[in-house]
Design a protein around this motif. Structure first.
Motif, PDB file in Angstrom:
ATOM      1  N   ILE A 176       0.829  -1.209   0.000  1.00 23.60           N
ATOM      2  CA  ILE A 176       0.000   0.000   0.000  1.00 23.60           C
ATOM      3  C   ILE A 176       0.861   1.255   0.000  1.00 23.60           C
ATOM      4  CG2 ILE A 176      -1.664   1.341   1.342  1.00 23.60           C
ATOM      5  CD1 ILE A 176      -2.814  -1.347   2.320  1.00 23.60           C
ATOM      6  N   PHE A 177       1.853   1.301   0.887  1.00 27.31           N
ATOM      7  CA  PHE A 177       2.614   2.537   1.068  1.00 27.31           C
ATOM      8  C   PHE A 177       3.861   2.617   0.188  1.00 27.31           C
ATOM      9  CE2 PHE A 177       0.177   2.224   5.020  1.00 27.31           C
ATOM     10  CZ  PHE A 177      -0.392   3.496   5.052  1.00 27.31           C
ATOM     11  N   PHE A 178       4.661   1.535   0.161  1.00 29.76           N
ATOM     12  CA  PHE A 178       5.930   1.598  -0.568  1.00 29.76           C
ATOM     13  C   PHE A 178       5.773   1.341  -2.062  1.00 29.76           C
ATOM     14  CE2 PHE A 178       8.040   0.425   3.665  1.00 29.76           C
ATOM     15  CZ  PHE A 178       8.215   1.760   3.976  1.00 29.76           C
ATOM     16  N   VAL A 179       4.652   0.766  -2.470  1.00 28.10           N
ATOM     17  CA  VAL A 179       4.385   0.589  -3.898  1.00 28.10           C
ATOM     18  C   VAL A 179       3.274   1.547  -4.334  1.00 28.10           C
ATOM     19  CG1 VAL A 179       3.675  -0.997  -5.714  1.00 28.10           C
ATOM     20  CG2 VAL A 179       5.138  -1.817  -3.859  1.00 28.10           C
ATOM     21  N   GLY A 182       3.729   7.479   5.990  1.00 27.10           N
ATOM     22  CA  GLY A 182       2.458   6.764   6.077  1.00 27.10           C
ATOM     23  C   GLY A 182       2.612   5.381   6.665  1.00 27.10           C
ATOM     24  N   TYR A 183       3.633   4.655   6.208  1.00 30.20           N
ATOM     25  CA  TYR A 183       3.836   3.287   6.696  1.00 30.20           C
ATOM     26  C   TYR A 183       4.170   3.268   8.179  1.00 30.20           C
ATOM     27  CZ  TYR A 183       6.016  -1.224   7.532  1.00 30.20           C
ATOM     28  OH  TYR A 183       6.351  -2.441   8.070  1.00 30.20           O
ATOM     29  N   LEU A 184       5.134   4.087   8.599  1.00 30.52           N
ATOM     30  CA  LEU A 184       5.579   4.049   9.992  1.00 30.52           C
ATOM     31  C   LEU A 184       4.528   4.635  10.938  1.00 30.52           C
ATOM     32  CD1 LEU A 184       9.352   5.032   9.642  1.00 30.52           C
ATOM     33  CD2 LEU A 184       8.363   2.758   9.900  1.00 30.52           C
ATOM     34  N   ALA A 185       3.814   5.669  10.493  1.00 28.68           N
ATOM     35  CA  ALA A 185       2.841   6.318  11.376  1.00 28.68           C
ATOM     36  C   ALA A 185       1.546   5.522  11.495  1.00 28.68           C
ATOM     37  CB  ALA A 185       2.538   7.732  10.874  1.00 28.68           C
ATOM     38  N   ILE A 224      12.175   8.563  11.984  1.00 27.86           N
ATOM     39  CA  ILE A 224      12.239   8.881  10.548  1.00 27.86           C
ATOM     40  C   ILE A 224      13.308   9.938  10.301  1.00 27.86           C
ATOM     41  CG2 ILE A 224      10.966   9.822   8.589  1.00 27.86           C
ATOM     42  CD1 ILE A 224       8.419   8.760   9.835  1.00 27.86           C
ATOM     43  N   VAL A 225      13.284  10.979  11.122  1.00 25.63           N
ATOM     44  CA  VAL A 225      14.251  12.064  10.965  1.00 25.63           C
ATOM     45  C   VAL A 225      15.656  11.550  11.262  1.00 25.63           C
ATOM     46  CG1 VAL A 225      14.867  14.395  11.677  1.00 25.63           C
ATOM     47  CG2 VAL A 225      12.464  13.702  11.624  1.00 25.63           C
ATOM     48  N   GLY A 226      15.777  10.684  12.271  1.00 19.46           N
ATOM     49  CA  GLY A 226      17.079  10.113  12.583  1.00 19.46           C
ATOM     50  C   GLY A 226      17.655   9.320  11.425  1.00 19.46           C
ATOM     51  N   ARG A 227      16.797   8.557  10.744  1.00 17.29           N
ATOM     52  CA  ARG A 227      17.268   7.778   9.591  1.00 17.29           C
ATOM     53  C   ARG A 227      17.618   8.704   8.419  1.00 17.29           C
ATOM     54  NH1 ARG A 227      16.937   5.182  13.303  1.00 17.29           N
ATOM     55  NH2 ARG A 227      19.100   5.853  13.228  1.00 17.29           N
ATOM     56  N   MET A 228      16.846   9.767   8.250  1.00 20.22           N
ATOM     57  CA  MET A 228      17.181  10.750   7.214  1.00 20.22           C
ATOM     58  C   MET A 228      18.541  11.370   7.499  1.00 20.22           C
ATOM     59  SD  MET A 228      13.523  12.722   6.631  1.00 20.22           S
ATOM     60  CE  MET A 228      14.318  14.037   5.695  1.00 20.22           C
ATOM     61  N   ALA A 262      14.313   2.647   3.303  1.00 17.83           N
ATOM     62  CA  ALA A 262      15.019   1.372   3.370  1.00 17.83           C
ATOM     63  C   ALA A 262      14.993   0.809   4.786  1.00 17.83           C
ATOM     64  CB  ALA A 262      16.469   1.562   2.912  1.00 17.83           C
ATOM     65  N   TRP A 263      15.100   1.692   5.794  1.00 13.26           N
ATOM     66  CA  TRP A 263      15.031   1.237   7.187  1.00 13.26           C
ATOM     67  C   TRP A 263      13.655   0.648   7.479  1.00 13.26           C
ATOM     68  CZ3 TRP A 263      12.107   2.510  11.498  1.00 13.26           C
ATOM     69  CH2 TRP A 263      12.574   2.039  12.728  1.00 13.26           C
ATOM     70  N   GLY A 264      12.607   1.332   6.985  1.00 17.48           N
ATOM     71  CA  GLY A 264      11.261   0.804   7.179  1.00 17.48           C
ATOM     72  C   GLY A 264      11.076  -0.556   6.524  1.00 17.48           C
TER      73      GLY A 264
END
Length: 598
Positions: free
Chosen positions: A181-184, A207-210, A220-224, A466-468
Motif C-alpha cells: 500500500i505505502f511503498f508501492v 504513512g507506513y511508519l505512522a 524517521i528524521v534520525g534515519r534521514m 530502506a530502514w522501514g
C-alpha cells in the motif's frame, strides 16, 4: 530577500567545506600533522549544506521528479497536478516538522568528540531546513497558481491525508500488506503524479511508519540524518562544483577540440569524439547533467553542419550518459561504497573497463550508421595542428588520471580528492587557459548547493524508506526469494539486471542503490559474485533505465541540454540502447572485465 540569503548561505557552505577538507589534506600529507577536527567540522557544515541546498532546489523547482505522465496532460490538468505536487510536498514537510524538532532537541545532550560542542548545532539543520522548505512551498503555491487551483489542490491533498489517517486502525491489522500500500501504491502514485522523488519517498515512509507500526516518528528524521550524514557523500557537492569548473575554465573545450582534430575527418568521427569526450568528462565531474552540458554545446553545432540529425545527436548523448555511469568518480559508485561497504578505490578501478566495453558497442552502431556520410567538405588537420591541440589539452586530459591516482595511492580519500581536483582546475584556468570568470563563481556555488541538496534529500528519505523495509522483514523475504532462484549466480545476475533497469527508469540510480543495495549485495556475496563485479552490473543496468525513454529522466535531461524535442530521439535511441544492453550482458557474463585489474 530570504531566498537570496539562503542561496548565499548555501553557496558559502560549499566553499567552507572545500576549505576545511583541503586544509585536512594539506595538514596530513604535507605537514604530517592531521587536523583531528577537520572531518567533524566538515560533517557539521555538510548537513547544513544538504538542507539549505534542498531549500534552494525547492525554491527553484529543481528537485528531481518524473514528469512523463504529467507532461501528457492538458494545460489545465498540468497546472492542477503541479499545485497538488506542491501541496503534497508541503504535507510531508508539515508532518515531519515536529519530529525533526524533537530529534534536534534530543541531540543537544550529545557532545561531539573533537570540537566538544553540542550535537544540536549539527542536528538543528533538519528542523531549520524543513521550516524554510515549508515557507517556500506556501509562497510558491500562491505564486504559481491561481487561488481556485491552489484551494482545489489543498482540498484534494487534505482529503487524501485525512482518509489515510482515519484508516489507522485498519492499517494496523494489515501486516505486510502495508508494504504494498505505502511503498508501492503511495510512492508510485506520488512519483507518477509529478511529486518530487524525495517527498514521494517521504510520504510513503511516513504513512507506513505512522499508520502501520508503533514506531516513534523522530526515528524517521534520525534515519534521514543518518543517510545524509555519511562523510563520503560530501563528494557529491564537491564533484558537482568541479564539473562546473572544468566547463568554465575551458578545460572541457580543450579536450573536445583535441579529439575533434584527431578523429573529425573520418566517417562518424565526431560521434566517436562524443563517446570519448563523455568518457573523459565523466571521470571528472560525477554529475551526468554537468557532463552532458560540458560536451554537447561544443560538439553539436559542428555535427549538425555535417548533416547529423538532431534526433540521432540527442540519442547518442543520452546513450553515452548511460555508458559512462561506471567511470570514476561516479556518484553512484560513491553511494554504493557508502551504503554497502565496498571499497571506493576498488570500485573506481573496476569501473573503467566496463565503460570502455559499452563505448565500443556504441561505436559499432555509429560505424554502421555513418557508412554513407559525406566528408567531401571536411578538411583534415595536419599532424602539426593535431599535436598543437594535444599540447593544449594535456592539462585537461591529465585531470581524471590525477584524481584516480590520488585516491588509489592514498594521498586523499574519495571525499577529499575532489578538493585536489578543484585546486588543479582553478590553477589550470588561471595559469594555463587564462579563462576564469570570477563573476560566475557565486552562481556556480549556488547551483552546486541546489543540485546537491536535491540529491542528498533523496538519499535521506530513501534511507528512512530502506530502514522501514528492513524493519518490516522485507529484506529477509527478498533474500529468500532471490537467494532461492534456480540456476545460482547466473540467474541472480540476470534477474538483477532486469530489476535494476526497471528501478533505474523510475527511481534513478542513487535512491535505487540506497533502497536495494543493502538488501541485494549480501545475497550476491553468498552466491560467490564479486562485489565489484555485481556493482558494475547494477550500475550499468540502472543507467539503461535512467537514459531510456519513455520513463528515463536522463533522456529528457539530454533533450533539454541539446535543445531537441524528445520525440525526435526515441526512434534513433533504440539501436544505441540495444547495443548498451549487449555490452551490459557481456560485462555480467565476463567478471574479469570488472575485476581483472584489482
Amino acid at each position: 530577500m530570504l531566498g537570496r540569503a539562503v542561496e548565499f548561505a548555501a553557496g558559502g557552505l560549499v566553499l567552507a567545506d572545500i576549505a576545511v577538507l583541503l586544509a585536512g589534506v594539506v595538514a596530513r600529507f604535507v605537514f604530517h600533522k592531521p587536523l583531528i577536527w577537520s572531518d567533524e567540522l566538515a560533517s557539521m557544515l555538510f548537513i547544513w549544506l544538504a538542507m539549505l541546498g534542498a531549500v534552494v532546489a525547492l525554491r527553484r523547482g529543481e528537485h528531481m521528479r518524473m514528469t512523463a505522465v504529467v507532461s501528457r496532460q492538458t494545460p489545465a490538468r498540468q497546472q492542477l497536478l503541479e499545485s497538488i505536487s506542491t501541496c503534497a510536498s508541503l504535507a510531508f514537510l508539515a508532518m515531519v516538522a515536529w519530529p525533526a524538532w524533537e530529534y534536534a532537541s534530543e541531540e543537544r545532550f550529545i557532545t561531539t568528540p573533537a570540537l566538544e560542542v553540542s550535537n544540536a548545532w549539527r542536528a538543528g539543520a533538519l528542523p531549520v531546513g524543513i521550516a524554510l522548505m515549508m515557507l517556500f512551498s506556501v509562497l510558491r503555491l500562491f505564486k504559481d497558481a491561481n487561488w481556485r487551483m491552489s484551494t482545489k489542490a489543498l482540498a484534494i491533498v487534505a482529503i487524501l491525508v485525512g482518509a489515510f489517517a482515519l484508516g489507522h486502525g485498519v492499517f494496523e491489522n494489515l501486516g505486510r500488506l502495508n508494504l504494498l500500500i505505502f511503498f508501492v501504491g503511495v510512492v508510485a502514485a506520488s512519483v507518477f503524479s509529478g511529486i518530487p522523488i524525495a517527498f514521494a519517498f517521504g510520504l510513503g515512509t511516513m504513512g507506513y511508519l505512522a499508520l502501520g507500526t508503533d514506531t516513534a516518528l523522530p526515528v524517521i528524521v534520525g534515519r534521514m540524518d543518518e543517510g545524509m550524514s555519511h562523510l563520503i557523500l560530501l563528494a557529491v557537492p564537491l564533484f558537482v562544483f568541479l564539473g562546473l569548473l572544468i566547463e568554465m575554465t575551458g578545460m572541457a573545450k580543450a579536450m573536445i577540440a583535441f579529439l575533434a582534430g584527431l578523429l573529425g575527418h573520418v566517417r562518424g568521427g565526431l560521434q566517436y569524439v562524443l563517446v570519448g569526450a563523455m568518457y573523459l568528462v565523466s571521470g571528472i565531474s560525477g554529475s551526468k547533467a554537468a557532463d552532458m552540458a560540458a560536451v554537447a554545446p561544443a560538439l553539436f553545432p559542428e555535427m549538425k553542419n555535417r548533416g547529423a540529425s538532431e534526433g540521432d545527436l540527442v540519442a547518442l548523448l543520452s546513450a553515452t550518459g548511460a555508458q559512462t555511469e561506471t567511470v570514476p568518480p561516479s556518484l553512484v559508485l560513491i553511494t554504493i561504497g557508502s551504503v554497502t561497504g565496498v571499497s571506493i578505490a576498488a570500485l573506481f578501478t573496476g569501473g573503467l573497463l566496463p565503460a570502455v566495453v559499452l563505448g565500443l558497442t556504441l561505436c559499432v552502431v555509429v560505424w554502421f550508421r555513418a557508412r554513407g556520410e559525406d566528408l567531401s567538405h571536411v578538411v583534415r588537420p595536419s599532424w602539426g595542428q593535431v599535436a598543437k591541440l594535444a599540447a593544449i589539452a594535456v592539462p585537461a586530459l591529465a585531470l581524471p588520471f590525477i584524481i584516480r591516482a590520488a585516491v588509489v595511492e592514498g594521498v586523499a580519500t574519495a571525499t577529499e580528492v575532489s578538493t585536489i581536483g578543484i585546486v588543479y582546475a582553478v590553477l589550470s584556468g588561471l595559469l594555463v587557459y587564462r579563462q576564469f570568470d570570477w563573476k560566475r563563481v557565486g552562481p556556480m556555488l549556488v547551483a552546486t548547493a541546489s543540485l546537491s541538496g536535491a540529491i542528498l534529500l533523496i538519499i535521506g528519505t530513501a534511507t528512512a524508506m530502506a530502514w522501514g523495509l528492513t524493519q518490516s522483514g522485507f529484506s529477509s523475504s527478498l533474500a529468500q526469494i532471490m537467494g532461492g532462484l534456480p540456476g545460482g549466480a547466473p540467474i541472480f545476475l540476470a534477474v538483477s539486471l532486469v530489476t535494476f533497469v526497471i528501478l533505474g527508469s523510475v527511481l534513478e540510480g542513487i535512491p535505487a542503490i540506497v533502497l536495494f543495495g543493502p538488501l541485494l549485495f549480501p545475497i550476491a556475496r553468498q552466491l560467490g559474485i564479486h562485489e565489484v563485479h555485481y556493482s558494475m552490473v547494477v550500475v550499468l543496468s540502472m543507467g539503461l533505465g535512467l537514459f531510456a525513454p519513455p520513463l528515463g529522466v536522463g533522456y529528457y535531461a539530454a533533450c533539454a541540454i541539446g535543445r531537441v524535442h524528445p520525440d525526435k530521439g526515441i526512434r534513433p535511441i533504440i539501436a544505441y540502447m540495444l547495443a548498451l544492453l549487449v555490452g551490459t550482458i557481456l560485462v555480467a557474463a565476463v567478471p574479469w572485465l570488472s575485476i581483472g585489474f584489482l
